[in-house]
Scaffold this active site. Structure first.
Site, PDB file in Angstrom:
ATOM      1  N   HIS A  55     -20.870 -19.221 -14.560  1.00 27.53           N
ATOM      2  CA  HIS A  55     -21.392 -19.951 -13.402  1.00 27.53           C
ATOM      3  C   HIS A  55     -22.411 -19.037 -12.731  1.00 27.53           C
ATOM      4  O   HIS A  55     -22.065 -17.938 -12.280  1.00 27.53           O
ATOM      5  CB  HIS A  55     -20.252 -20.321 -12.439  1.00 27.53           C
ATOM      6  CG  HIS A  55     -19.279 -21.285 -13.033  1.00 27.53           C
ATOM      7  ND1 HIS A  55     -17.922 -21.156 -12.936  1.00 27.53           N
ATOM      8  CD2 HIS A  55     -19.500 -22.422 -13.763  1.00 27.53           C
ATOM      9  CE1 HIS A  55     -17.346 -22.169 -13.566  1.00 27.53           C
ATOM     10  NE2 HIS A  55     -18.285 -22.942 -14.089  1.00 27.53           N
ATOM     11  N   GLU A  62     -21.885 -17.131  -9.291  1.00 27.61           N
ATOM     12  CA  GLU A  62     -20.692 -16.317  -9.030  1.00 27.61           C
ATOM     13  C   GLU A  62     -21.073 -14.880  -9.362  1.00 27.61           C
ATOM     14  O   GLU A  62     -21.042 -14.441 -10.498  1.00 27.61           O
ATOM     15  CB  GLU A  62     -19.512 -16.856  -9.836  1.00 27.61           C
ATOM     16  CG  GLU A  62     -19.227 -18.305  -9.429  1.00 27.61           C
ATOM     17  CD  GLU A  62     -18.070 -18.972 -10.165  1.00 27.61           C
ATOM     18  OE1 GLU A  62     -17.351 -18.285 -10.924  1.00 27.61           O
ATOM     19  OE2 GLU A  62     -17.889 -20.186  -9.961  1.00 27.61           O
ATOM     20  N   HIS A  77     -15.175 -14.654 -13.046  1.00 26.38           N
ATOM     21  CA  HIS A  77     -15.499 -15.720 -12.083  1.00 26.38           C
ATOM     22  C   HIS A  77     -15.193 -15.305 -10.649  1.00 26.38           C
ATOM     23  O   HIS A  77     -14.401 -14.401 -10.411  1.00 26.38           O
ATOM     24  CB  HIS A  77     -14.695 -16.976 -12.408  1.00 26.38           C
ATOM     25  CG  HIS A  77     -15.137 -17.659 -13.652  1.00 26.38           C
ATOM     26  ND1 HIS A  77     -16.031 -18.691 -13.647  1.00 26.38           N
ATOM     27  CD2 HIS A  77     -14.826 -17.429 -14.958  1.00 26.38           C
ATOM     28  CE1 HIS A  77     -16.245 -19.095 -14.889  1.00 26.38           C
ATOM     29  NE2 HIS A  77     -15.535 -18.334 -15.720  1.00 26.38           N
ATOM     30  N   GLU A  84     -10.495 -14.457 -12.037  1.00 23.67           N
ATOM     31  CA  GLU A  84     -11.063 -15.221 -10.915  1.00 23.67           C
ATOM     32  C   GLU A  84     -10.771 -14.396  -9.662  1.00 23.67           C
ATOM     33  O   GLU A  84      -9.613 -14.082  -9.403  1.00 23.67           O
ATOM     34  CB  GLU A  84     -10.330 -16.558 -10.867  1.00 23.67           C
ATOM     35  CG  GLU A  84     -10.786 -17.545  -9.854  1.00 23.67           C
ATOM     36  CD  GLU A  84     -11.998 -18.352 -10.309  1.00 23.67           C
ATOM     37  OE1 GLU A  84     -13.035 -18.209  -9.646  1.00 23.67           O
ATOM     38  OE2 GLU A  84     -11.900 -19.081 -11.318  1.00 23.67           O
TER      39      GLU A  84
END
Lengths: 315, 336
Positions: free
Chosen positions: B19, B22, B122, B184
């Site tokens: 992404h 990010e 992430h 994450e």
């Protein structure tokens, strides 16, 4: 009957607008304005007509800051007088429309007050942005808001820097007021930030109502933070940043930064210190939208402005 | 305790920028690439003596350039067996092409040529601390690496989230490795890099690589209990039935309280007129991904998980003989 000899006189502020979505991914303003477009009871006051308005609907639709160019930098004389046409960037076309609806900028027909609602990823809390140290109406309003929301705090950022000042959407009005509330990520709506913004607006509109009813506001002083310098991230030859805001500085908006204090941390762990000549008060620290504007934060200096007494013109 | 011997992990991939907004992963992978470039030839020879090769990948360079999550479609949903193997249209979305390139580089998914471990980096706007997200609650490699990080970084709150999806249906980049997980870390706004989050991610990745090296070099890792959060369901925002726009925000009492048990009747949303909406489920569950920016468009205000404990066995790497024997066994199984 004025109790002050040199009270500044202003016309009643009957035409007021609240702008949301000048940046389409700053969700508090987008949500509040959309709410008020549906039902404006909350923002109506006696002797005032308040218009809630989404300034950049296409950016709101995309949930991005802008489509072609930053609308909040687009209200320059060149843009506003550019020959109309579809080849103009969307935001320039939009600036011209907004100028026609709420301006023209600098003219007597212009709106009296425009509030422009913004969010920041910086830990700035509630911040009112003032574009002129000589706008006694706005200074009085800001003083009123600061007192009304105490013990919560609301700071005033003054940007009349000859190079760093930019042509905002709100600059169309006689009294432009920026409202910046953070921290909130772009594209996210946090209830605490949303409520904080809503309360500031309530007090601001109350002030206008009182003023229009004829209340006189005595002279006062307002503490402001005057924009002084833009500080960029350290970058490599390709323009990529090579350091982040230092953990000691991150989230410390409005706190003193002294020569020798840590300022950046490089991606391989080295600390870069602030080398300026004296103490400054940084703000807009690590704002997402300013990476592309070559700005890690701005430095400000604290000063106290004197606001003269104000009251409305007797018509 | 049971001892399980597992194949070596000679090829590890660390991916960032899946992404494009990010930024911890983007800048960390760039930093790893810079270090690789600046490492002298001699040091490289030293590196080669190490037990593995590390591949660093910037997964979605176009989205990174724009600092947006994706260009045409979410890359991290493009790695299902079906998407990777269906014919491409004339004008395929950028991410559909990119997912094939990455599958060729790191996969093919499900094959024995696939890299041994994919770690995809992430960020989230939710207050989740550091989370592993994996499709398996019995991948001993992922679970052991997780436990290693927990021990090495005790000051960081860390959870293991399990999405119960089969390998064919698994959709994220990390699913193309033999083993894989996403790291994450939050809270961090998209388009921003915060030094604390970056530093946590950097040490997490370093400890992960250390573990693989120790494992490949023959270290035995004791088993034990690991806490696992298995995803149960997603909850959307209350929305206007005509315009679909949201009519409430996450309740202030729930905001930032990821992994704090949510009981039936607890406040969940606050409508814009100030009304409190409560959690109506029958079972107390653990909320996570509370108010993640990218999930507004996916119709997710938060996710809910059930907590359990998984007993993981002691593991060590297979000896060469074991590996050979296993390969033969595997081959004969395939023939059957």
């Amino acid at each position: 009957m004025s109790s002050y000899n040199n009270s500044a006189r202003f016309n009643e502020a009957r035409k007021v607008a609240i702008f949301g979505g000048t940046h389409g991914n700053e969700m508090s303003g987008v949500t509040l304005v959309n709410l008020w477009v549906k039902n404006s009871a909350e923002i109506q006051r006696k002797r005032v007509e308040t218009k809630p308005f989404i300034t950049n609907p296409r950016a709101v639709e995309k949930c991005s800051r802008y489509v072609d160019t930053d609308l909040n930098r687009a209200f320059s004389p060149e843009n506003l007088s550019a020959p109309e046409g579809d080849n103009l960037p969307y935001e320039v076309q939009r600036a011209q429309e907004i100028n026609r609806m709420f301006g023209p900028k600098g003219s007597p027909e212009a709106y009296d007050v425009i509030f422009d609602l913004h969010n920041t990823t910086s830990n700035m809390g509630c911040t009112l942005i003032l574009e002129s140290s000589k706008d006694h109406f706005n200074l009085q309003m800001m003083n009123y808001i600061k007192k009304a929301i105490a013990p919560a705090s609301c700071l005033v950022l003054l940007n009349e820097h000859p190079l760093l000042k930019y042509s905002t959407s709100r600059s169309v009005a006689k009294h432009p007021v920026g409202l910046e509330v953070g921290p909130q990520p772009q594209g996210v709506l946090r209830s605490n930030i949303f409520e904080a913004m809503r309360i500031i607006l309530k007090h601001a509109l109350d002030f206008i109502e009182l003023f229009n009813e004829g209340m006189e506001f005595p002279p006062c002083t307002v503490e402001v933070f005057r924009v002084s310098e833009r500080v960029d991230y350290p970058r490599d030859a390709n323009g990529n940043i090579i350091a982040m805001v230092h953990p000691n500085l991150q989230d410390c908006d409005w706190e003193p930064l002294n020569p020798g204090d840590p300022m950046f941390q490089t991606f391989d762990g080295k600390t870069i210190h602030y080398q300026g000549p004296g103490t400054v008060y940084p703000t807009f620290i690590n704002e997402a939208a300013y990476y592309e504007k070559q700005q890690a934060f701005v430095t400000t200096r604290r000063e106290t402005l004197l606001a003269s007494a104000i009251r409305k013109h007797e018509n | 305790m049971e001892l399980v011997c597992l194949p070596r992990l000679p090829r590890v991939a660390v991916c960032g920028g899946t992404h494009g907004n990010e930024l911890s992963g983007v800048y960390l992978v760039r930093e790893l690439l810079r270090v690789q470039r600046e490492t002298s030839e001699k040091e490289k020879e030293e590196e080669d003596k190490k037990s593995m090769s590390v591949l660093t990948v910037l997964a979605n360079p176009k989205a990174m350039q724009r600092c947006s999550r994706y260009i045409d479609t979410d890359l991290n949903r493009c790695f299902t067996h079906a998407i990777l193997n269906s014919p491409l249209s004339d004008k395929p979305p950028y991410e559909m092409v990119r997912s094939r390139d990455l599958n060729a580089l790191l996969g093919p998914k499900g094959s024995c040529e696939a890299v041994d471990l994919v770690c995809d980096l992430h960020n989230t706007t939710a207050n989740m601390g550091l989370c592993f997200i994996s499709y398996s609650d019995c991948d001993w490699i992922c679970l052991h690496i997780f436990r290693h990080l927990q021990r090495q970084m005790p000051e960081i709150s860390m959870r293991y989230i399990h999405f119960d999806v089969s390998n064919r249906e698994s959709y994220s980049l990390d699913s193309i490795g033999k083993h894989g997980f996403a790291i994450e870390i939050g809270p961090q706004p998209h388009g921003v890099v915060r030094s604390n989050i970056y530093t946590t991610m950097k040490s997490g990745v370093q400890h992960m690589l250390d573990w693989v090296h120790f494992f490949n070099s023959g270290t035995t890792f004791e088993g034990g209990l690991v806490e696992v959060f298995t995803m149960v369901k997603n909850i959307d925002y209350p929305r206007d039935c005509v315009t679909c726009s949201i009519t409430a925000a996450i309740h202030p009492k729930l905001q930032d309280r990821d992994f704090c048990l949510l009981h039936p009747g607890d406040p969940m949303f606050q409508t814009f007129s100030g009304e409190t909406l409560r959690y109506k489920g029958k079972e107390a569950l653990y909320p996570f991904f509370i108010n993640e920016c990218a999930y507004y468009e996916k119709g997710i205000a938060l996710s809910l998980a059930r907590k359990k404990h998984v007993m993981i066995p002691t593991v060590r790497v297979q000896t060469e003989q074991e590996e050979q024997a296993n390969k033969l066994g595997f081959a004969s199984e395939e023939e059957e």
